[in-house]
Write a protein that holds these residues in place. Sequence first.
Motif, mmCIF file in Angstrom:
data_model
loop_
_atom_site.group_PDB
_atom_site.id
_atom_site.type_symbol
_atom_site.label_atom_id
_atom_site.label_comp_id
_atom_site.label_asym_id
_atom_site.label_seq_id
_atom_site.Cartn_x
_atom_site.Cartn_y
_atom_site.Cartn_z
ATOM 1 N N UNK A 230 4.706 3.136 7.302
ATOM 2 C CA UNK A 230 3.605 2.217 7.561
ATOM 3 C C UNK A 230 3.446 1.212 6.430
ATOM 4 N N UNK A 231 3.598 1.666 5.188
ATOM 5 C CA UNK A 231 3.468 0.764 4.048
ATOM 6 C C UNK A 231 4.595 -0.251 4.021
ATOM 7 N N UNK A 232 5.852 0.193 4.360
ATOM 8 C CA UNK A 232 6.973 -0.745 4.402
ATOM 9 C C UNK A 232 6.752 -1.824 5.451
ATOM 10 N N UNK A 233 6.240 -1.414 6.625
ATOM 11 C CA UNK A 233 5.981 -2.375 7.689
ATOM 12 C C UNK A 233 4.911 -3.384 7.263
ATOM 13 N N UNK A 234 3.845 -2.887 6.628
ATOM 14 C CA UNK A 234 2.789 -3.789 6.164
ATOM 15 C C UNK A 234 3.284 -4.719 5.073
ATOM 16 N N UNK A 235 4.188 -4.215 4.237
ATOM 17 C CA UNK A 235 4.725 -5.042 3.166
ATOM 18 C C UNK A 235 5.552 -6.193 3.718
ATOM 19 N N UNK A 236 6.419 -5.904 4.718
ATOM 20 C CA UNK A 236 7.219 -6.964 5.341
ATOM 21 C C UNK A 236 6.317 -7.995 6.015
#
Length: 614
Positions: free
Chosen positions: A503-509
């Motif tokens: 979830x954090x990777x998706x939000x970061x992108x």
Amino acid sequence: QRNSAVSRRSSCRGSPATIMASPPLGFFVRGSEGLSLLVGPPFDDGCRSRLDRILCLSALFSDDGSKLAVVTSDFVSVYDTGSGSEHNRLNVAGVMAAAFSPGGTYLQTFQRYSAQQKNLSLWTVDTGNVVFQQFQKALSKSNWPAIQFSEDETVACRLVTNEVHLFDARDFSKGITDRLRLPGILSVKLAFAPPSHIAAYVPEIKGSPSSVRIFECTQVSQGQQVARRSFYKSSSAQLLWNRGSTGLLVVAQSDIDKTNQSYYGESRLHFLTSNGSHEGSVPLSKEGPVHDAQWSPSGTEFLVVYGFMPAKATLFDAKCQPLFEFGTGPYNTVRWSPHGRFLCLAGFGNLPGDVAFWDRSTLKALGSTRAECSVTSEWSADGRYFMTATTTPRLQIDNGIKIFKYDGSLYYEKKYDKLFQAEWQPAAAGVYINRPASPQLTGHVLHTDSKSTAVAGPTKTVLNAPKPTGYKPPHAKSAAAARAQLFGDDENASGSSGELSKSAQKNKKRREKQREKKETIDSNSTGLQAAVSSVAKQLEAVPSSLNGSIDSSGDDIAKRLRNINKKLRQIEEIRLKVATSNGHYLLTSEQKEKLDQEISLREELRNLAAQQKD
């Protein structure tokens, strides 16, 4: 110095020493598991205790530190602090407050008021006998201890309604030896050393001003005052005698500030001499309340913290003349070391906890630190350490103690689930020598023992105080990971391995794409805004250069130029909206028509300019 330090360490471990050393320091902590009397600092062999986990309601040291009174619900035990053994037990239940006399001869106790039994008792510590008993209806911080003693325990006094009773402290069987009649008297303070005078405070009554009066102890029955100071705006007062009994400070407090500048009311600082040669207000150079005022242990000077924040700190001599300005800062507390060599300025309570240490002999700052949320603070008996404590019920979290050296370096820290009380063991005068500040040392080693207690090594350093953080309830700390997934908090979302969750990777992108898109729009917008500004300046310059021609050519040409300028500005605004919308802005038929007219409008503008030149 090294041989002396070795001797002190040898004495603390119980091994023989050739040089007589001062006794080790001590302090007690009272937590949910009970009271422990600890030895140190220094903590050469760890933090050992003389008494451990004694369940009690409160505790207090005698002034010389030789005795420790431990109050329980059924009795009061008096311990010998040197051996840790019980010296005596007083069979008195329900004690709400207790206090030693200065020499440790007597212990006075207060119980809840009852019309059937006297609740104020004075006990001899050695025998456990009651030598004086009376009724006392109320107990407050301002009137406790109810029986005041002189330092040599020759004179004692007690405040009653409209009177002050004096006693021979060596023999209470004599009863009242003298009395001072003063209607409306609210508080009294006996000069400590020597017991030559007594000060009394009378608040405002029926329009008459408040007053502080000084009487000689040997002539109080005559009611002849030797000094007096009258003033308004006062409902209570703190009376502070110096050592030597030559000067009296009066911190007069009013509950209401009629100027509406302070929520806590007004306060003023007054000064009187016991011989009547001087009385007046202390000359403070900044407006605002008096936060704290304390005499030095020598009694020859006093330090005041006053004024609206940031408060100001000033040192005065015994004649009320300013000696030194310590500047301003977020301070409301003054603490002198027992010898008066070092002093501490601190800001506790609703202030962030800044602490500054000064050397009185050189008037130079030794260091500073921060002790957030501190409730109590005091110097050790040798004047080399300063302890702050965060206690309950004032604060329910982050309870613990911090011990700093006199230069502000953190020496020891320990956390407790619940901490109710923490106090240094005092010492009689002359037990510890008055040592100057040591030369600065380097190579500090700070390590943590198995109980998560920070213990300093043989050298020291000044530690930077951590930045204060906002309060987080326990359930919020455990929900950090959930918040990270919901709001994309990369720091909280990272696990113990340092990898981001899906979830954090998706939000970061997603945030990176939005950032790139915003940068592109901002660059286009900046370029278009510059172009519009340039065109606008050129269009504004055309009619200004043709002012003389327009006047001679008629109003038609002037009106036409103004209309063309207006339309060209509207066209540039439409183009800017289209460029910054990233293809989402839909043009109306009217706007499209305006854009199609741009070329013809610019051609007409050039023709009009040529006509004016001709």
